[in-house]
Motif scaffolding. Structure first.
Motif, short mmCIF file in Angstrom:
data_model
loop_
_atom_site.label_atom_id
_atom_site.label_comp_id
_atom_site.label_asym_id
_atom_site.label_seq_id
_atom_site.Cartn_x
_atom_site.Cartn_y
_atom_site.Cartn_z
N ARG A 174 0.85 -1.19 0.00
CA ARG A 174 0.00 0.00 0.00
C ARG A 174 0.88 1.24 0.00
N ASP A 175 0.25 2.40 -0.04
CA ASP A 175 0.98 3.66 -0.18
C ASP A 175 1.81 3.94 1.08
N LEU A 250 9.85 1.20 12.86
CA LEU A 250 8.58 0.47 12.81
C LEU A 250 8.77 -0.96 13.31
N GLU A 251 7.70 -1.53 13.86
CA GLU A 251 7.79 -2.92 14.29
C GLU A 251 7.88 -3.83 13.08
N ARG A 252 8.22 -5.08 13.34
CA ARG A 252 8.62 -6.00 12.28
C ARG A 252 7.57 -6.16 11.19
N TYR A 253 6.29 -6.28 11.54
CA TYR A 253 5.28 -6.60 10.55
C TYR A 253 5.00 -5.45 9.58
N ALA A 254 5.55 -4.26 9.84
CA ALA A 254 5.32 -3.13 8.95
C ALA A 254 5.98 -3.33 7.59
N LEU A 255 7.22 -3.80 7.58
CA LEU A 255 7.97 -3.89 6.33
C LEU A 255 8.52 -5.29 6.05
N ALA A 256 8.71 -6.10 7.07
CA ALA A 256 9.33 -7.42 6.89
C ALA A 256 8.59 -8.47 7.70
N PRO A 257 7.32 -8.75 7.36
CA PRO A 257 6.57 -9.73 8.14
C PRO A 257 7.07 -11.16 8.00
N ASP A 313 -2.13 -12.70 7.63
CA ASP A 313 -2.83 -11.42 7.57
C ASP A 313 -1.80 -10.30 7.43
N TYR A 314 -1.78 -9.67 6.26
CA TYR A 314 -0.82 -8.59 6.01
C TYR A 314 -1.50 -7.22 6.07
N SER A 315 -2.63 -7.12 6.74
CA SER A 315 -3.36 -5.86 6.76
C SER A 315 -2.60 -4.77 7.50
N SER A 316 -1.68 -5.13 8.38
CA SER A 316 -0.89 -4.12 9.09
C SER A 316 0.46 -3.88 8.42
N SER A 317 0.69 -4.47 7.27
CA SER A 317 1.99 -4.37 6.58
C SER A 317 1.92 -3.35 5.45
N TYR A 318 2.97 -2.55 5.36
CA TYR A 318 3.12 -1.63 4.24
C TYR A 318 3.86 -2.30 3.08
#
Length: 862
Positions: A174-175, A250-257, A313-318
């Protein structure tokens, strides 16, 4: 007449009305696209200004072989297309060391193996930026892996330009706009080991963290995989995060889940053939942002949904950093490679994450056709009408536009094949000759007496024009009325035209390899590319420089044939004009004079160093360029194998029987006046490093070379302290830029440049022994290298003369200590006859003032 007109009307109706109808239909059907674009521009809450990271994307692609082929795959395309889709970036840079030929080949290839390369390079935002990857770190360690070399390149380009860096296996979901506009100078994310991920991060231009990372990479690099990258970036991020608005982690799941470990890779890429097909739907990058109510509904729906057990679930990932560092001998189960079918089936976590962008890419072709057809239809209809009814007016308008330009174009283009580029790459054959009063955005002209008979030529290059030239608008140019600015590409700076002096080069020279830089610059300008030439990474400008001097002087003569003096300099040069004109007023301009700092290409080829400034009498120029109109292009072939354009000009004078260098008894101290040349060790560049000695202490100084815009500003302010009738001497430069900062005693971390003087070896027996041993090992070389002394004590015993101030030594691996024999300097001043010691503050005044101020602070209130 009517029948012909009637046929035209019928043709317009037959072609135009259907076109208009179809156009309006498309506009009506796609009004939702237009309205949705408005949702992309949102005012920042509160209206305050925050740090904003540029919307620029960077990828690095280094070649394993210099002449190798570019081989992008589908996975690379998914990454870069996702960035294009979700970010709508201003530009996507691919920083590569691939050859120009290979880039063009890949873009035009119809081979199946080049499909993804062609699609990537054809994306409208993609710009290929050529880089040279380092082979060694500054600490001497060889950089062996392409991945490690990429670490050095990525840190440098993000520091210089700012923006978002992505590894090729990072896939935006996402953006990033909320992250870019969060008000932080740098944004990074953690990975599974709680270290900072170096494959996806973003920063403002010239951020402090990026600067430190790039500098310290060269210090800590040890050949390891992550020492200089992940570990160093983590340390810097955590340290600088203590500073407000500097680093957001950022926490891990933001960019590298996911991660590089086998279980995570299997979970990401492994296929599940028994999974249910998810609901279809393409990505909508322009959808409105979710509200709190929307998020609550999604959460409630997720609670009761029938999500697959394996589905992530990648809804919290950019972004999704899709690591796949798995041994080829032990491949993942139910996974071979990323293919279109693999993604479209959506039976893996990876496929489901990237599917919306891939589907959007598949559907983009018809959208693209609509986007192209709509404006073309309108333009086609209007163009048909205008062309039919107003052709004569159209021709007059174009000619009037050309006539209205404050410049006169050359009569013919350089090459026949470039005629279509002539207007876009207009060459301004003009000078900016201003009168007394105001010029260039409000700067007042205050002419130095005598400059009305001078024609000044400033030589620069397109790649450095905007860094070097603008300072002269406020300093140099208001002091004289006649000048021209010459470069290797046309431009206009504050209304002042920059002349492309190479525009009239003959075609055989224009097509030579040495003109590759010129052709690349010309292509960019012809496309109206919205990029500075220095940003384009075009190299080889030095090859063009040597072709400029002769045609530049020829043009200067044509422009101002009656000048008494023709002077040229580089844009990183500053001339003290009152001193220059006072000196020239004592010399006969009717003599054939060619003056400046003398240097040599070889023993028999002396010439005047152009960067330090070159003075030619009007008589010399008229007797050569005035008599031979074609002389400007006569030395192109000769220049091809020469080092320097100023040497080519000297050769042209010598061929015509003119003394190439004049520094005789009638005109003493010529070279000393022009600082920055190579004639002798009595010359230097910037004011603080001018060499002072008994001979020049009371002489006038005229030019400085290799000065920065800051140096020029300081020199200009220094010059204003003196009445124009008062000469500025070497001793005055010493008083202003050197004397206050000397220190009577040892000064650590300071290099006074004493190492460039060769000292008497008889004073150091150990050095004599080392030199004798060196001569035995190098019998063909007559002279050992200048010795580097091991200790402060050894060096201090050898210093015979005071040289210059020098500068602070910032290289931690090469510590310097310096001192100056101030009593010896004071003796020189007293014996000079123009600089009594008691007349001005003594050496070290700056440090004395600092000590006094510190003392006052320490005893305040006592």
């Amino acid at each position: 007449m009517w029948p012909k007109t009637r046929r035209s009307v019928i043709a317009i109706i037959a072609f135009g009305l259907p076109t208009l109808f179809v156009t309006l239909s498309f506009l009506y059907i796609n009004t939702d696209l237009i309205s949705s674009l408005a949702t992309r521009i949102q005012p920042w809450p509160g209206g305050g200004r925050r740090l904003t990271i540029p919307n620029i994307v960077h990828y690095v692609h280094l070649m394993s072989e210099p002449q190798g082929k570019i081989r992008f795959e589908l996975k690379h395309f998914i990454s870069i297309y996702s960035a294009s889709l979700y970010f709508s970036p201003d530009v996507i840079y691919i920083h590569t060391d691939a050859t120009d030929y290979e880039v063009e080949r890949a873009k035009s290839s119809d081979e199946a193996s080049d499909k993804w390369s062609r699609l990537i390079l054809d994306l409208p935002q993609v710009v290929v930026h050529h880089v040279t990857a380092p082979d060694y770190a500054d600490n001497g360690q060889k950089i062996r892996n392409l991945e490690n070399k990429s670490d050095f390149v990525r840190a440098k380009v993000v520091y210089e330009l700012g923006g978002i860096y992505l590894d090729w296996d990072v896939h935006p979901l996402r953006d990033f706009k909320p992250l870019r506009e969060a008000g932080f100078a740098n944004v990074v994310g953690l990975q599974k080991d709680d270290l900072v991920n170096s494959g996806c991060y973003m920063a403002i231009k010239e951020s402090e963290m990026m600067r430190l990372w790039f500098e310290y990479e060269h210090i800590v690099y040890d050949g390891g995989w992550i020492t200089h990258a992940v570990i160093l970036l983590t340390d810097l991020s955590r340290t600088l995060a203590m500073i407000p608005n500097e680093v957001l982690i950022l926490e891990r799941y933001a960019l590298a889940p996911s991660s590089w470990e086998r279980d995570d890779a299997q979970s990401l890429f492994g296929s599940h053939s028994n999974g249910q097909a998810p609901r279809s739907g393409a990505a909508d990058p322009h959808r409105p942002a979710l509200t709190t109510a929307d998020a609550e509904m999604l959460w409630e729906a997720a609670r009761v949904s029938s999500r697959e057990k394996w589905e992530k679930d990648y809804s919290s990932s950019y972004a999704l950093h899709a690591f796949k560092n798995i041994d080829s001998d032990h491949p993942l189960q139910d996974f071979d490679k990323i293919t279109l079918q693999y993604v479209l089936s959506r039976q893996s976590n990876f496929a489901r994450a990237v599917y919306p962008a891939v589907q959007h890419a598949i559907e983009a072709v018809p959208r693209k056709l609509v986007a192209i057809f709509v404006p073309i239809s309108i333009v086609g209809l209007i163009g048909t009408i205008i062309y039919r009814w107003t052709s004569s007016i159209r021709n007059v308008d174009i000619q009037s536009i050309k006539n209205s330009l404050p410049y006169v174009a050359y009569d013919k283009p350089v090459c026949e094949e470039s005629k279509s580029l002539e207007f876009a790459v207009e060459t301004f054959n003009s000078t900016y000759t201003h009168g007394h009063g105001i010029y260039a955005n409000g700067y007042e002209t205050t002419y130095v007496p005598g400059t009305e008979d001078v024609f000044l030529m400033i030589k620069t290059g397109a790649s450095v024009l905007w860094q070097r030239f603008p300072i002269h608008i406020a300093t140099t140019l208001p002091q004289l009325p006649h000048f021209a600015i010459y470069s290797d590409a046309p431009d206009v700076v504050a209304g002042i035209p920059v002349i492309d002096i190479l525009n009239q080069t003959r075609q055989i020279t224009m097509e030579s390899p040495q003109y590759e830089t010129y052709r690349q610059q010309r292509a960019l300008l012809s496309e109206h590319a919205n990029i500075e030439l220095w940003e384009a990474g075009i190299k080889g400008a030095w090859n063009l420089d040597k072709y400029k001097n002769v045609p530049m002087v020829a043009h200067g003569y044509r422009t101002f044939p009656n000048a008494k003096w023709y002077i040229f300099m580089d844009a990183d040069t500053y001339i003290l004009w009152p001193n220059m004109m006072r000196w020239l007023s004592s010399i006969n301009h009717e003599d054939l004079l060619y003056m400046g700092s003398v240097t040599y290409e070889n023993r028999n080829s002396p010439f005047v160093h152009g960067g330090s400034g070159v003075v030619m009498s009007g008589a010399l120029v008229r007797s050569t360029f005035g008599k031979e109109p074609e002389l400007g292009s006569a030395y192109e072939v000769y220049a091809k194998n020469r080092c320097c354009g100023d040497g080519v000009l000297a050769h042209a004078f010598k061929d015509r029987g003119v003394l190439p260098v004049l520094s005789r008894d009638n005109y003493p101290y010529v070279s000393w006046r022009f600082q920055g040349g190579f004639c002798c060790e009595d010359q230097a560049d910037v004011p603080a490093n001018v060499r002072h000695n008994k001979q020049n202490w009371c002489e006038e100084i005229t030019t400085f070379h290799h000065v920065t815009p800051h140096d020029i500003a300081q020199l200009y302010e220094f010059e204003q302290k003196f009445p124009r009738e008062q000469p500025i001497l070497f001793k005055d430069v010493y008083h202003e830029f050197v004397m206050p900062y000397l220190q009577d005693g040892r000064r650590d971390n300071w290099d006074n440049f004493a190492d460039i003087r060769e000292y008497p070896q008889s004073l150091n027996p150990k050095q004599v022994e080392r030199d004798d041993e060196w001569r035995k090992q190098h019998p063909k070389d007559s002279k050992p290298p200048i010795p580097n002394y091991d200790s402060y004590e050894n060096c201090s015993t050898l210093c015979q003369e005071w040289d210059e101030l020098g500068k602070k030594q910032l290289d931690g691996d090469k510590a310097f200590s310096s001192c100056w024999f101030l009593e010896r300097i004071r003796k020189i001043r007293n014996s000079s006859g123009c600089d009594p010691v008691d007349a001005v503050p003594e050496e070290g005044a700056f440090f004395q003032q600092q000590a006094e101020e510190a003392s006052k602070k320490n005893y305040r209130g006592v």
